[in-house]
Design a protein around this motif. Structure first.
Motif, PDB file in Angstrom:
ATOM      1  N   VAL A  67      58.902   7.054 -16.757  1.00 19.95           N
ATOM      2  CA  VAL A  67      59.285   7.261 -18.145  1.00 19.95           C
ATOM      3  C   VAL A  67      59.481   5.899 -18.785  1.00 19.95           C
ATOM      4  CG1 VAL A  67      61.048   8.206 -19.689  1.00 19.95           C
ATOM      5  CG2 VAL A  67      60.350   9.479 -17.642  1.00 19.95           C
ATOM      6  N   ARG A  68      58.800   5.658 -19.899  1.00 14.52           N
ATOM      7  CA  ARG A  68      58.879   4.336 -20.492  1.00 14.52           C
ATOM      8  C   ARG A  68      60.265   4.094 -21.104  1.00 14.52           C
ATOM      9  NH1 ARG A  68      54.949   7.051 -23.801  1.00 14.52           N
ATOM     10  NH2 ARG A  68      55.727   7.470 -25.923  1.00 14.52           N
ATOM     11  N   PRO A  69      60.673   2.818 -21.210  1.00 12.72           N
ATOM     12  CA  PRO A  69      62.033   2.495 -21.651  1.00 12.72           C
ATOM     13  C   PRO A  69      62.419   3.114 -22.986  1.00 12.72           C
ATOM     14  CG  PRO A  69      60.975   0.543 -20.738  1.00 12.72           C
ATOM     15  CD  PRO A  69      59.923   1.602 -20.795  1.00 12.72           C
ATOM     16  N   GLY A  70      61.468   3.192 -23.928  1.00 13.37           N
ATOM     17  CA  GLY A  70      61.796   3.759 -25.227  1.00 13.37           C
ATOM     18  C   GLY A  70      62.228   5.211 -25.148  1.00 13.37           C
ATOM     19  N   LEU A  71      61.648   5.961 -24.218  1.00 11.80           N
ATOM     20  CA  LEU A  71      62.033   7.360 -24.056  1.00 11.80           C
ATOM     21  C   LEU A  71      63.401   7.486 -23.393  1.00 11.80           C
ATOM     22  CD1 LEU A  71      58.615   8.868 -22.943  1.00 11.80           C
ATOM     23  CD2 LEU A  71      59.733   9.149 -25.154  1.00 11.80           C
ATOM     24  N   HIS A  72      63.695   6.595 -22.449  1.00 18.19           N
ATOM     25  CA  HIS A  72      65.044   6.569 -21.882  1.00 18.19           C
ATOM     26  C   HIS A  72      66.070   6.319 -22.986  1.00 18.19           C
ATOM     27  CE1 HIS A  72      64.633   6.944 -17.539  1.00 18.19           C
ATOM     28  NE2 HIS A  72      63.552   6.189 -17.574  1.00 18.19           N
ATOM     29  N   LEU A  73      65.767   5.393 -23.871  1.00 19.28           N
ATOM     30  CA  LEU A  73      66.685   5.070 -24.967  1.00 19.28           C
ATOM     31  C   LEU A  73      66.854   6.277 -25.885  1.00 19.28           C
ATOM     32  CD1 LEU A  73      68.396   2.962 -26.431  1.00 19.28           C
ATOM     33  CD2 LEU A  73      66.323   2.201 -27.619  1.00 19.28           C
TER      34      LEU A  73
ATOM     35  N   ALA B 294      69.198  16.961 -23.191  1.00 24.12           N
ATOM     36  CA  ALA B 294      67.783  16.611 -23.351  1.00 24.12           C
ATOM     37  C   ALA B 294      67.289  15.995 -22.038  1.00 24.12           C
ATOM     38  CB  ALA B 294      67.578  15.635 -24.509  1.00 24.12           C
ATOM     39  N   PHE B 295      66.049  16.298 -21.692  1.00 24.57           N
ATOM     40  CA  PHE B 295      65.482  15.749 -20.467  1.00 24.57           C
ATOM     41  C   PHE B 295      63.967  15.713 -20.578  1.00 24.57           C
ATOM     42  CE2 PHE B 295      66.439  20.238 -20.018  1.00 24.57           C
ATOM     43  CZ  PHE B 295      65.270  20.796 -19.509  1.00 24.57           C
ATOM     44  N   ILE B 296      63.332  14.995 -19.669  1.00 20.26           N
ATOM     45  CA  ILE B 296      61.879  14.854 -19.656  1.00 20.26           C
ATOM     46  C   ILE B 296      61.349  15.408 -18.338  1.00 20.26           C
ATOM     47  CG2 ILE B 296      59.945  13.229 -19.640  1.00 20.26           C
ATOM     48  CD1 ILE B 296      61.588  11.450 -21.500  1.00 20.26           C
ATOM     49  N   LEU B 297      60.418  16.350 -18.452  1.00 22.41           N
ATOM     50  CA  LEU B 297      59.767  16.932 -17.289  1.00 22.41           C
ATOM     51  C   LEU B 297      58.394  16.301 -17.095  1.00 22.41           C
ATOM     52  CD1 LEU B 297      60.446  20.767 -17.687  1.00 22.41           C
ATOM     53  CD2 LEU B 297      61.690  19.127 -16.265  1.00 22.41           C
ATOM     54  N   GLY B 298      58.024  16.149 -15.835  1.00 22.13           N
ATOM     55  CA  GLY B 298      56.690  15.675 -15.507  1.00 22.13           C
ATOM     56  C   GLY B 298      55.882  16.770 -14.851  1.00 22.13           C
ATOM     57  N   ARG B 299      54.902  16.364 -14.062  1.00 19.21           N
ATOM     58  CA  ARG B 299      54.106  17.343 -13.333  1.00 19.21           C
ATOM     59  C   ARG B 299      54.999  18.155 -12.391  1.00 19.21           C
ATOM     60  NH1 ARG B 299      50.688  12.656 -13.336  1.00 19.21           N
ATOM     61  NH2 ARG B 299      51.566  11.981 -11.339  1.00 19.21           N
ATOM     62  N   ARG B 300      54.626  19.427 -12.187  1.00  9.72           N
ATOM     63  CA  ARG B 300      55.328  20.311 -11.232  1.00  9.72           C
ATOM     64  C   ARG B 300      56.768  20.590 -11.634  1.00  9.72           C
ATOM     65  NH1 ARG B 300      52.414  16.352  -8.824  1.00  9.72           N
ATOM     66  NH2 ARG B 300      54.249  15.008  -8.786  1.00  9.72           N
ATOM     67  N   THR B 301      57.127  20.411 -12.899  1.00 12.95           N
ATOM     68  CA  THR B 301      58.501  20.526 -13.421  1.00 12.95           C
ATOM     69  C   THR B 301      59.442  19.510 -12.786  1.00 12.95           C
ATOM     70  OG1 THR B 301      59.408  22.250 -11.920  1.00 12.95           O
ATOM     71  CG2 THR B 301      58.144  22.997 -13.851  1.00 12.95           C
ATOM     72  N   ASP B 302      58.922  18.359 -12.347  1.00 11.30           N
ATOM     73  CA  ASP B 302      59.788  17.280 -11.874  1.00 11.30           C
ATOM     74  C   ASP B 302      60.633  16.770 -13.031  1.00 11.30           C
ATOM     75  OD1 ASP B 302      58.763  17.426  -9.327  1.00 11.30           O
ATOM     76  OD2 ASP B 302      57.372  15.748  -9.575  1.00 11.30           O
ATOM     77  N   VAL B 303      61.923  16.578 -12.791  1.00  9.89           N
ATOM     78  CA  VAL B 303      62.818  16.032 -13.812  1.00  9.89           C
ATOM     79  C   VAL B 303      62.765  14.514 -13.705  1.00  9.89           C
ATOM     80  CG1 VAL B 303      65.173  15.952 -14.709  1.00  9.89           C
ATOM     81  CG2 VAL B 303      64.284  18.076 -13.689  1.00  9.89           C
ATOM     82  N   LEU B 304      62.100  13.890 -14.670  1.00  7.85           N
ATOM     83  CA  LEU B 304      61.881  12.446 -14.619  1.00  7.85           C
ATOM     84  C   LEU B 304      63.047  11.662 -15.212  1.00  7.85           C
ATOM     85  CD1 LEU B 304      58.131  12.339 -15.737  1.00  7.85           C
ATOM     86  CD2 LEU B 304      59.065  12.519 -13.421  1.00  7.85           C
ATOM     87  N   ALA B 305      63.742  12.242 -16.178  1.00  6.90           N
ATOM     88  CA  ALA B 305      64.870  11.566 -16.818  1.00  6.90           C
ATOM     89  C   ALA B 305      65.706  12.622 -17.533  1.00  6.90           C
ATOM     90  CB  ALA B 305      64.390  10.506 -17.808  1.00  6.90           C
ATOM     91  N   SER B 306      66.996  12.362 -17.675  1.00  7.21           N
ATOM     92  CA  SER B 306      67.880  13.312 -18.359  1.00  7.21           C
ATOM     93  C   SER B 306      69.059  12.560 -18.955  1.00  7.21           C
ATOM     94  CB  SER B 306      68.372  14.388 -17.385  1.00  7.21           C
ATOM     95  OG  SER B 306      69.048  13.792 -16.286  1.00  7.21           O
ATOM     96  N   ASN B 307      69.633  13.122 -20.026  1.00  6.79           N
ATOM     97  CA  ASN B 307      70.841  12.500 -20.568  1.00  6.79           C
ATOM     98  C   ASN B 307      72.077  13.137 -19.925  1.00  6.79           C
ATOM     99  OD1 ASN B 307      71.170  14.943 -21.898  1.00  6.79           O
ATOM    100  ND2 ASN B 307      70.996  14.101 -23.959  1.00  6.79           N
ATOM    101  N   ARG B 308      73.244  12.624 -20.276  1.00  5.15           N
ATOM    102  CA  ARG B 308      74.457  13.039 -19.573  1.00  5.15           C
ATOM    103  C   ARG B 308      74.771  14.519 -19.791  1.00  5.15           C
ATOM    104  NH1 ARG B 308      80.070  12.696 -20.503  1.00  5.15           N
ATOM    105  NH2 ARG B 308      79.801  11.637 -22.483  1.00  5.15           N
ATOM    106  N   LEU B 309      74.560  15.027 -21.018  1.00  5.60           N
ATOM    107  CA  LEU B 309      74.862  16.433 -21.261  1.00  5.60           C
ATOM    108  C   LEU B 309      73.914  17.359 -20.502  1.00  5.60           C
ATOM    109  CD1 LEU B 309      75.945  16.882 -24.993  1.00  5.60           C
ATOM    110  CD2 LEU B 309      77.233  17.420 -22.917  1.00  5.60           C
ATOM    111  N   ALA B 310      72.666  16.962 -20.341  1.00 12.48           N
ATOM    112  CA  ALA B 310      71.739  17.775 -19.536  1.00 12.48           C
ATOM    113  C   ALA B 310      72.233  17.856 -18.101  1.00 12.48           C
ATOM    114  CB  ALA B 310      70.339  17.188 -19.600  1.00 12.48           C
ATOM    115  N   ARG B 311      72.736  16.741 -17.581  1.00  8.65           N
ATOM    116  CA  ARG B 311      73.235  16.746 -16.205  1.00  8.65           C
ATOM    117  C   ARG B 311      74.515  17.559 -16.075  1.00  8.65           C
ATOM    118  NH1 ARG B 311      71.460  11.390 -16.954  1.00  8.65           N
ATOM    119  NH2 ARG B 311      73.563  10.556 -17.174  1.00  8.65           N
ATOM    120  N   GLU B 312      75.311  17.625 -17.143  1.00  8.92           N
ATOM    121  CA  GLU B 312      76.532  18.419 -17.104  1.00  8.92           C
ATOM    122  C   GLU B 312      76.242  19.908 -17.255  1.00  8.92           C
ATOM    123  OE1 GLU B 312      79.473  17.541 -16.385  1.00  8.92           O
ATOM    124  OE2 GLU B 312      79.323  15.356 -16.444  1.00  8.92           O
TER     125      GLU B 312
END
Length: 289
Positions: free
Chosen positions: A107-113, A123-141
């Motif tokens: 996940v490129r830095p701008g999307l992490h930001l 909010a979170f970003i899914l990749g292939r196979r529904t892999d969770v590539l990045a997530s914010n704190r509320l998504a993890r909670e």
């Protein structure tokens, strides 16, 4: 037939099985019906092709059916947009399998930001196979702390189907889990040589009692928007309207945002959850201490 042809045959059989003669506008011909839904010859007649040619399509022996034939078949079988996409994928000549595994998705830095900027909703970003590539704190909670898992285990389908806590936390669990299986089935049609996807399907088949039933009904789905309900142990019921977007520059990544109605109970619950779970600031020792 090879595995690809079997996939195509099973998909078309399950699709024609759900369309009744009455729905298709066919009169009762007096013949005993040995299959649910439409027979092959009825599909062929409605689609304007010969029974022999439709049989070849269903068995994966027809080379490159024309767009007109595919459109006619899709209309006859009442395929939705995801099913039409899946049919096209299954009929496409697959590219040769890669010798080397695909490189890990980043996940490129701008999307992490951007995820951190969306700090008031999950909010979170899914990749292939529904892999969770990045997530914010509320998504993890709200869902689970994917960052605390080993990287190969950060997967939404694996969470929904294999984590016992998901059954308690996810409202309408069976519906959400079945939809996630349909998303995997759509991806399997597009990426038949994905070894990691095949391994994930094998793991879910062995460990999830429900997975095989949902997988074998050949339902497919591309998730774009909808509603989600979660039950959080600290703040209770949470209701979201989610939107999913393909990430510009990488069609294999999807940004998922769980929106809330301003002034709603969920908005207040998320505010409380944010305050209760905020990391405590570390105190710097005073000089000379």
């Amino acid at each position: 037939m090879d595995d690809r042809s079997n996939e195509l045959a099973d998909f078309l059989r399950t699709r024609r099985a759900r369309v009744t003669p009455d729905q298709a506008g066919l009169p009762d011909d007096g013949r005993a019906r040995r299959v649910p839904g439409l027979r092959r010859d009825e599909v062929a007649r409605l689609a304007g092709v010969s029974t022999e040619y439709y049989t070849r399509i269903e068995q994966g022996r027809a080379q490159n059916p024309s767009p007109e034939v595919l459109e006619s078949l899709a209309g006859t079988l009442r395929l939705d947009p995801s099913e039409r996409e899946h049919l096209t994928d299954l009929l496409a000549r697959p590219t040769p399998a890669r010798r080397a595994p695909a490189s890990p998705q980043r996940v490129r830095p701008g999307l992490h930001l951007m995820l951190q900027t969306l700090d008031h909703v999950p909010a979170f970003i899914l990749g292939r196979r529904t892999d969770v590539l990045a997530s914010n704190r509320l998504a993890r909670e709200v869902l689970t702390d994917f960052d605390a898992l080993p990287a190969p285990r950060r997967n939404l389908a694996r969470y929904y189907l294999l984590d016992p806590a998901a059954r308690e936390r996810v409202g309408d669990w069976a519906q959400i889990a079945a939809e996630t299986v349909a998303i995997l089935r759509l991806e399997a049609g597009r990426s038949p040589h994905d070894r990691q996807l095949a391994d994930l399907v094998g793991e879910l088949t062995l460990k999830s009692p429900e997975f095989s039933t949902w997988w074998n009904d050949h339902r497919v789905l591309r998730r774009t928007h909808g509603a989600k309900h979660y039950h959080h142990p600290l703040v209770g019921d949470l209701y979201f309207s989610y939107e999913s977007f393909q990430v510009p520059g990488d069609t294999d990544q999807t940004l998922c945002v769980y929106n809330v109605e301003p002034g709603s109970d969920t908005t207040e619950a998320l505010r409380l959850l944010t305050n209760w779970t905020a990391p405590q600031p570390t105190q710097t020792p005073e000089r000379g201490a």
